[in-house]
Write a protein that holds these residues in place. Structure first.
Motif, PDB file in Angstrom:
ATOM      1  N   MET A  64      68.626  63.561 -17.018  1.00 33.79           N
ATOM      2  CA  MET A  64      70.123  62.846 -16.648  1.00 33.79           C
ATOM      3  C   MET A  64      70.334  61.596 -15.658  1.00 33.79           C
ATOM      4  O   MET A  64      69.444  61.694 -14.891  1.00 33.79           O
ATOM      5  N   THR A  90      73.416  59.633 -13.571  1.00 34.13           N
ATOM      6  CA  THR A  90      74.807  59.848 -13.483  1.00 34.13           C
ATOM      7  C   THR A  90      75.375  58.556 -12.692  1.00 34.13           C
ATOM      8  O   THR A  90      74.773  58.331 -11.293  1.00 34.13           O
ATOM      9  N   ALA A 133      76.123  61.689 -24.377  1.00 33.99           N
ATOM     10  CA  ALA A 133      77.059  61.987 -23.176  1.00 33.99           C
ATOM     11  C   ALA A 133      78.277  62.646 -23.686  1.00 33.99           C
ATOM     12  O   ALA A 133      78.537  62.658 -24.955  1.00 33.99           O
ATOM     13  N   ILE A 135      80.167  58.730 -15.427  1.00 30.45           N
ATOM     14  CA  ILE A 135      79.691  59.422 -16.480  1.00 30.45           C
ATOM     15  C   ILE A 135      78.305  59.835 -16.347  1.00 30.45           C
ATOM     16  O   ILE A 135      77.761  59.339 -15.464  1.00 30.45           O
ATOM     17  N   GLN A 136      78.011  61.018 -16.920  1.00 28.57           N
ATOM     18  CA  GLN A 136      76.458  61.313 -16.955  1.00 28.57           C
ATOM     19  C   GLN A 136      75.837  61.264 -18.371  1.00 28.57           C
ATOM     20  O   GLN A 136      76.688  61.918 -19.343  1.00 28.57           O
ATOM     21  N   VAL A 137      74.639  60.644 -18.521  1.00 30.01           N
ATOM     22  CA  VAL A 137      74.199  60.548 -19.728  1.00 30.01           C
ATOM     23  C   VAL A 137      72.795  61.343 -19.828  1.00 30.01           C
ATOM     24  O   VAL A 137      72.021  61.314 -18.692  1.00 30.01           O
TER      25      VAL A 137
END
Length: 314
Positions: A188, A190, A229, A271-273
């Motif tokens: 991830m 972030t 996400a 956001i966290q992808v």
């Protein structure tokens, strides 16, 4: 899970089963050790306690180190929270802490603060000033201070065939499928969505530009990736480019994500992808039109992969 940002703020009256380490990545090997600790503590009516450190000891002891980490500290907390620990202690690793002797560490930290009943460590664990403490030392202290010691054998760790170092190398090479298989979850990134040059929007591929505040976070090699996400409780897929935008003579590295079928304004949001798969290397195109044509191909390929069976359950 109770979280303490300094060991001085924690003291247990209940017996504790403890493991110690940096646990960067919280990968499958880490998860096995921690889950065993949690289950064992429950069976013995004890607390499961994980003592970790931040910054990474190498950042303190090796001043010129350029080590990058798989997780930010907040990502690490979130991952550990999902395993079921009773207590997480994140202690600042400093020169003063590094100068504790092995005996001082055992007496003041493990015994006085953690009220230790059992300690679980890796087969090559060293601790205390100049790494003077080892498994034999701990056995002696275990007898003296009445706590059990369990060593995760070299064979057990070798059977898992996972290490944080191996994962970091795979991230640097863009081998994301391999990385995710080692981690047991998707790698991830972030960060905060910031304003970009709006080139993507002008050519029909608007992007969310991600700024990652933590400079120690390891970023995959430059190139295009498939990502997903969860935004506003909805799973959104997209494609991400990490690189320097050579087609428009970019100078600084950027992380830009084009989400599919998603138009909500994300500026200033965190956001966290999750990075799912590597698509291709970053390329310098002869023109903006050539770049646009390639992005159309990237989108088509990404959607085909996303619709495939590999991502059906996501």
């Amino acid at each position: 899970m109770n979280i303490f940002k300094n060991i001085s703020t924690y003291k247990s009256t209940k017996k504790s089963f403890v493991t110690i380490g940096t646990f960067d990545g919280v990968h499958l090997g880490h998860q096995k050790v921690i889950k065993d600790l949690v289950e064992s503590a429950k069976k013995n009516n004890a607390k499961s306690v994980l003592l970790t450190f931040f910054p990474h000891p190498r950042m303190v002891l090796q001043k010129k180190t350029n080590i990058k980490l798989i997780n930010t500290i907040d990502e690490r907390i979130k991952l550990l929270e999902n395993i079921g620990l009773d207590t997480l202690i994140i202690h600042e690793f400093s020169d003063e802490f590094a100068n504790l002797t092995a005996l001082e560490f055992v007496k003041t930290i493990l015994v006085d603060k953690l009220n230790i009943a059992k300690l679980v460590i890796g087969y090559d664990h060293h601790f205390g000033k100049n790494r003077e403490g080892n498994f034999d030392t701990l056995q002696q202290y275990g007898t003296e201070f009445n706590f059990e010691l369990k060593e995760i054998s070299q064979q057990d760790i070798s059977n898992i065939t996972v290490s944080s170092t191996k994962i970091r190398t795979a991230i640097e090479l863009g081998e994301i499928t391999k990385v995710n298989s080692y981690l047991g979850y998707n790698f991830m990134l972030t960060g905060t969505v910031v304003k970009g040059k709006n080139l993507g929007e002008k050519i029909g591929f608007p992007t969310a530009n991600i700024h990652i505040q933590e400079t120690y976070k390891l970023i995959p090699k430059t190139g295009a990736y498939i990502v997903k996400a969860i935004i506003a409780n909805k799973t959104v897929f997209g494609m991400m480019n990490i690189g320097y935008r050579p087609t428009v003579s970019g100078k600084n590295q950027t992380i830009e994500i084009n989400f599919f079928d998603f138009k909500t304004n994300l500026y200033n949001k965190i956001i966290q992808v999750e990075v799912l798969q590597f698509l291709r290397d970053e390329i310098k195109f002869n023109s903006i039109d050539d770049l646009k044509d390639q992005l159309k191909k990237d989108q088509q390929k990404s959607l085909e992969i996303i619709r495939g069976t590999f991502f059906e359950s996501n």
